[in-house]
Design an enzyme around this catalytic site. Sequence first.
Site, mmCIF file in Angstrom:
data_model
loop_
_atom_site.group_PDB
_atom_site.id
_atom_site.type_symbol
_atom_site.label_atom_id
_atom_site.label_comp_id
_atom_site.label_asym_id
_atom_site.label_seq_id
_atom_site.Cartn_x
_atom_site.Cartn_y
_atom_site.Cartn_z
ATOM 1 N N PRO A 110 -5.048 0.668 18.503
ATOM 2 C CA PRO A 110 -4.693 0.183 17.162
ATOM 3 C C PRO A 110 -4.731 1.230 16.053
ATOM 4 O O PRO A 110 -4.369 0.944 14.912
ATOM 5 C CB PRO A 110 -5.732 -0.920 16.901
ATOM 6 C CG PRO A 110 -6.846 -0.646 17.838
ATOM 7 C CD PRO A 110 -6.274 0.049 19.028
ATOM 8 N N LYS A 119 0.328 0.085 15.103
ATOM 9 C CA LYS A 119 1.696 -0.037 15.618
ATOM 10 C C LYS A 119 1.935 -1.239 16.544
ATOM 11 O O LYS A 119 3.083 -1.591 16.815
ATOM 12 C CB LYS A 119 2.087 1.247 16.401
ATOM 13 C CG LYS A 119 2.251 2.458 15.519
ATOM 14 C CD LYS A 119 3.496 2.358 14.662
ATOM 15 C CE LYS A 119 3.522 3.317 13.514
ATOM 16 N NZ LYS A 119 3.619 2.702 12.198
ATOM 17 N N TYR A 155 -9.239 5.856 7.252
ATOM 18 C CA TYR A 155 -9.474 6.133 8.669
ATOM 19 C C TYR A 155 -10.437 7.315 8.711
ATOM 20 O O TYR A 155 -10.136 8.365 8.139
ATOM 21 C CB TYR A 155 -8.181 6.550 9.375
ATOM 22 C CG TYR A 155 -7.134 5.455 9.495
ATOM 23 C CD1 TYR A 155 -6.273 5.149 8.447
ATOM 24 C CD2 TYR A 155 -6.998 4.739 10.686
ATOM 25 C CE1 TYR A 155 -5.309 4.154 8.573
ATOM 26 C CE2 TYR A 155 -6.027 3.745 10.819
ATOM 27 C CZ TYR A 155 -5.192 3.458 9.768
ATOM 28 O OH TYR A 155 -4.242 2.473 9.898
ATOM 29 N N TYR A 200 3.823 6.584 10.191
ATOM 30 C CA TYR A 200 2.970 5.475 9.769
ATOM 31 C C TYR A 200 3.790 4.358 9.111
ATOM 32 O O TYR A 200 3.556 3.181 9.353
ATOM 33 C CB TYR A 200 1.876 5.984 8.812
ATOM 34 C CG TYR A 200 0.770 4.973 8.608
ATOM 35 C CD1 TYR A 200 -0.266 4.843 9.531
ATOM 36 C CD2 TYR A 200 0.760 4.125 7.499
ATOM 37 C CE1 TYR A 200 -1.275 3.902 9.355
ATOM 38 C CE2 TYR A 200 -0.246 3.188 7.311
ATOM 39 C CZ TYR A 200 -1.263 3.092 8.248
ATOM 40 O OH TYR A 200 -2.265 2.158 8.075
ATOM 41 N N HIS A 209 0.848 -1.200 0.000
ATOM 42 C CA HIS A 209 0.000 0.000 0.000
ATOM 43 C C HIS A 209 0.881 1.246 0.000
ATOM 44 O O HIS A 209 1.680 1.452 0.899
ATOM 45 C CB HIS A 209 -0.936 -0.004 1.223
ATOM 46 C CG HIS A 209 -2.159 -0.841 1.002
ATOM 47 N ND1 HIS A 209 -3.389 -0.542 1.527
ATOM 48 C CD2 HIS A 209 -2.331 -1.962 0.268
ATOM 49 C CE1 HIS A 209 -4.266 -1.459 1.139
ATOM 50 N NE2 HIS A 209 -3.648 -2.336 0.390
#
Length: 394
Positions: A297, A301, A205, A389, A76
């Site tokens: 979550p 991580k 998200y 990220y 991704h």
Amino acid sequence: MTKIIKTQVAIVGAGPSGLLLGQLLSKAGIDNVIIERQAQEYVLARIRAGVLEQGTVDLLNEAGVSTRLYKEGLIHHGFDIAFNQIQLHIDLEKLTNGKHVTVYGQTEVTKDLTQARINANLPIFYSAEDVQVTDVLSPSPKVSFTLAGQSYQIESDYIAGCDGYHGVCRASIPRSSIQEFERVYPFGWLGILSDTPPVQEELIYGNHPDGFYLCSMRSHTRSRYYLQCTLDDDIKNWSDERFWDNLQSRLPLPLANQLVRGPSIEKSIAPLRSFVAEPLKYGQLFLAGDAGHIVPPTGAKGLNLAASDVFYLSKALKAKYLDHDTMLIDDYSSTALKRIWKAERFSWWLTNMLHHFPEKSSFDQRIQQAEFDYLCSSEQAQKALAENYVGLPY
Ligand code: RFL
Ligand code: PHB
């Protein structure tokens, strides 16, 4: 009669941290035994994380378990953050000079590691009852347990506590020798898995007045979705139809129309927590992964931190056994904690920006909106998000 087994490193827990550590140590010729409380089928069926940093992928490759990961893992290059109807694309590749993440379920990582251990005929005790850790301040710490009526004692040089948040290892350290830092969030995540195509190719998200949502996946035909729920909620209250209706109403319009519904094949609720124990070493006992820290979550991580702990711990044990150098062992806790606290900060920040906090004021809501607006308008802010990220360096 208690059966005595001698080994160099006794590993408590056959989750990703314990299995990965065992694999890396065995590759270096360091003898180890894994003791797991649950049955093998139970461990292999757990549905948890889904996003791997490149450091985690590299470590799994070093451990010799990357064949299926390279074949089936989805690369991704970015993800989206949505606030109501506005969707911001985070281009990881562009913002981090070419870095990306890999979508591959923790369930598959655990399967690959377990298979490798079984193929190599390395010792692993499942369904161990009454696991106890003793003599950790002596040069020969012990793990005892019973299995099918037989009692066992593993005598080792070191014990790796890889037994998760509710494990026995952290609990065996005297309260006066460990400090705990914790933040409990006033909500949980309700997750479902379904054999339906993901609503879009990359993760989303989302922040919505009804609460956070996350659209994730395991493959092009299997979706993983989450909704923010209350702490006292029960999956019995959530029919599949109610879940899909809620998710659809939170998604930005074009996506809501594309959502494909289907029967759930797993449904569970997880509470959200930030937690760190310090130090991560007590005598001959180390803590790694969820045994030493928990992140909400939101930043993906948890599993990746477990991998970086194992990176530091396996390097330290290799230096001790192969080069007779204990410096990395002495530094394990402080080295690992530096990276852990940065991931704690990032996960806490993203959780705060994306969730609906029932007790927060209208001022806090405006700040949350400003945080998102700033992110939309500043490439520097997006770079900081992307850098965290994809995973900070080891
Ligand atoms: P694990 O995976 O909890 O494994 C610990 C293992 O130790 C065993 N155990 C014992 N064994 C022997 N004796 C005892 N007394 C024992 N007590 C426990 C347990 O049975 C288990 O097999 O810890 P590990 O290996 O450190 O791995 C960490 C990751 O599992 C964890 O960070 C992530 O899965 C966190 N997490 C998530 N992270 C993400 O990045 N994204 C997610 O979507 C995500 N979802 C989740 C999660 C954690 C959850 N938990 C802990 C309940 C969803 C859930 C439900
Ligand atoms: C998941 O796919 O389960 C997942 C992905 C990203 C997260 C958390 C969970 O941040």
